[in-house]
Design an enzyme around this catalytic site. Structure first.
Site, PDB file in Angstrom:
ATOM      1  N   GLU A  93     -11.401   8.485  11.204  1.00  0.00           N
ATOM      2  CA  GLU A  93     -10.807  10.061  10.938  1.00  0.00           C
ATOM      3  C   GLU A  93     -11.588  10.299   9.535  1.00  0.00           C
ATOM      4  O   GLU A  93     -12.083   9.404   8.570  1.00  0.00           O
ATOM      5  CB  GLU A  93      -9.594  10.208  10.691  1.00  0.00           C
ATOM      6  CG  GLU A  93      -8.846  10.028  12.111  1.00  0.00           C
ATOM      7  CD  GLU A  93      -7.237  10.137  12.043  1.00  0.00           C
ATOM      8  OE1 GLU A  93      -6.636  10.595  13.029  1.00  0.00           O
ATOM      9  OE2 GLU A  93      -6.705   9.873  10.883  1.00  0.00           O
ATOM     10  N   CYS A 106     -13.745  13.870   2.723  1.00  0.00           N
ATOM     11  CA  CYS A 106     -12.916  12.479   2.550  1.00  0.00           C
ATOM     12  C   CYS A 106     -13.622  11.656   3.714  1.00  0.00           C
ATOM     13  O   CYS A 106     -13.379  11.744   4.815  1.00  0.00           O
ATOM     14  CB  CYS A 106     -11.520  12.891   2.688  1.00  0.00           C
ATOM     15  SG  CYS A 106     -10.754  11.297   2.402  1.00  0.00           S
ATOM     16  N   CYS A 113      -7.619  -1.214   7.624  1.00  0.00           N
ATOM     17  CA  CYS A 113      -7.741  -1.678   6.115  1.00  0.00           C
ATOM     18  C   CYS A 113      -6.815  -2.946   5.992  1.00  0.00           C
ATOM     19  O   CYS A 113      -5.715  -2.958   6.610  1.00  0.00           O
ATOM     20  CB  CYS A 113      -7.248  -0.802   5.367  1.00  0.00           C
ATOM     21  SG  CYS A 113      -7.514  -1.018   3.631  1.00  0.00           S
ATOM     22  N   CYS A 120       1.075   3.015   2.583  1.00  0.00           N
ATOM     23  CA  CYS A 120      -0.221   3.614   3.287  1.00  0.00           C
ATOM     24  C   CYS A 120       0.209   3.601   4.858  1.00  0.00           C
ATOM     25  O   CYS A 120       0.297   2.368   5.434  1.00  0.00           O
ATOM     26  CB  CYS A 120      -1.511   3.362   2.739  1.00  0.00           C
ATOM     27  SG  CYS A 120      -2.937   3.684   3.435  1.00  0.00           S
TER      28      CYS A 120
HETATM   29  S1  SF4 Z   1      -4.258   3.024   0.280  1.00  0.00           S
HETATM   30 FE1  SF4 Z   1      -4.390   2.445   2.442  1.00  0.00          FE
HETATM   31  S2  SF4 Z   1      -6.610   2.623   2.908  1.00  0.00           S
HETATM   32 FE2  SF4 Z   1      -6.348   2.729   0.456  1.00  0.00          FE
HETATM   33  S3  SF4 Z   1      -6.580   0.548   0.095  1.00  0.00           S
HETATM   34 FE3  SF4 Z   1      -4.393   0.753   0.418  1.00  0.00          FE
HETATM   35  S4  SF4 Z   1      -3.960   0.092   2.457  1.00  0.00           S
HETATM   36 FE4  SF4 Z   1      -6.234   0.443   2.297  1.00  0.00          FE
END
Ligand code: SF4
Length: 352
Positions: A93, A106, A113, A120
């Site tokens: 996205e 963005c 991740c 998150c």
């Molecule tokens: S905020 Fe989410 S996307 Fe960003 S580094 Fe941490 S886990 Fe990864």
């Protein structure tokens, strides 16, 4: 040589080297690069600046990939979320955030991740894979193309996307080589020509890579800090167990900043976890004289995660303490929360 190369993965120098390998004069590299990255050409057969014989040779050895949004959602506040299905079926996205006449995009750097930040949603997907330079650059081009199709007039393609922030899915510095290649492509004079002022890389704190980034390119840096003591930060962000604040802060202090530029410090306010007056004072003490601006982000609550947003009075007190200590800080409105496009909300179902 029969290997099929995706031309969108190549920097200008790599393009010149590749052309030589397929017996096309390397002097054609700038023109091909411009057609792809500035004019959005996705068909080698339509390259007007290249002789027919060269087009035929190039088409035997290369392709130009492109991303097309599989879904576009527009928020009540004008934020637009784009979902892209990649060649292997994975989904990513990107989010376009309007600010008056200007637009900030963005960008995602990975599918999922690995950093496992507890607040998150992307982290809940786990790590799936790194994006290629073509997939990173392709997000920018696809959004420009979408905006061009809306009929809005701009004098250059880049004016449809004024700023780039690498704050989408993934940790950009964990996909370092592809990040650097995509920046070289996006910032090239022969392409979209994003200047250092217009590009911000956001990291959760991979300290050695922050030092590498400062050496390899000139871009703005944002740090997802979210706590000013190791105990709280390690409980929220596992990366802090590898690179704690004693390692992170020197990397930030030595990061080369352009004239009048500052490091952007992102601090999500989580009720009862990092939002007390003591937390605010610790943050002010930690930042000290670091040239920075703090973005205070009231948490975007989500049913999947057990965190809450502090009340307004708590947020105001926190901000006042920073202000009193001489730290510039702003409370940022959440953008696109109604379409799950707000900070920390990017997570695509269907990846696995
Ligand atoms: S905020 Fe989410 S996307 Fe960003 S580094 Fe941490 S886990 Fe990864």
């Amino acid at each position: 040589m029969n290997v099929e190369i995706d031309l969108k993965n190549l920097t200008l120098d790599e393009m010149a080297a590749f052309l030589e390998q397929v017996a096309i004069p390397s002097s054609r590299a700038a023109s091909i690069f411009r057609e792809i990255h500035l004019h959005g050409c996705t068909d080698i057969g339509e390259m007007s600046g290249l002789k027919a014989a060269f087009r035929a040779t190039l088409a035997q050895h290369a392709i130009i990939s492109s991303l097309v949004p599989s879904e576009v959602e527009v928020s009540e506040d004008g934020t637009i979320k784009f979902a892209f299905t990649l060649d292997d079926g994975k989904l990513i996205e990107s989010v376009l955030i309007p600010q008056g006449e200007r637009h900030t995009l963005c960008v995602s750097s990975q599918v999922g991740c690995a950093m496992a930040c507890r607040f998150c949603l992307t982290a809940t997907m786990g790590f799936v894979r790194n994006l290629t330079p073509a997939e990173i650059v392709g997000q920018v081009q696809a959004v420009i193309s979408y905006m061009q199709d809306t009929g809005v007039q701009r004098s250059t393609p880049r004016e449809f996307v004024n700023n780039l922030v690498f704050m989408g899915m993934g940790e950009p510095l964990a996909n370092y080589d592809n990040l650097i290649t995509s920046l070289q492509i996006l910032m090239a004079e022969e392409g979209l020509e994003f200047t250092e002022r217009l590009v911000t890389i956001s990291t959760c704190g991979l300290a050695p890579r922050i030092i590498d980034l400062g050496r390899d390119v000139r871009v703005n840096l944002a740090i997802s800090l979210h706590a000013a003591d190791d105990e709280t930060r390690s409980s929220l962000m596992p990366v802090n167990k590898t690179y704690n604040l004693d390692q992170l802060m020197p990397a930030l202090r030595t990061y080369p900043l352009g004239k009048k530029r500052v490091i952007l410090v992102e601090y999500i306010l989580l009720k009862g976890i990092n939002d007390s007056p003591d937390d605010a004072q610790r943050l002010a003490d930690l930042l000290g004289d670091l040239p920075c601006r703090v973005n205070l982000l009231p948490y975007n609550e989500s049913p999947q995660l057990d965190f809450h947003c502090p009340d307004e009075a708590t947020i105001e007190t926190f901000k006042k303490i920073l202000y009193g200590a001489g730290v510039r800080s702003f409370v940022r409105d959440s953008r696109g929360a109604d379409i799950s496009a707000a900070c920390g909300q990017l997570a695509v179902k269907g990846n696995g």
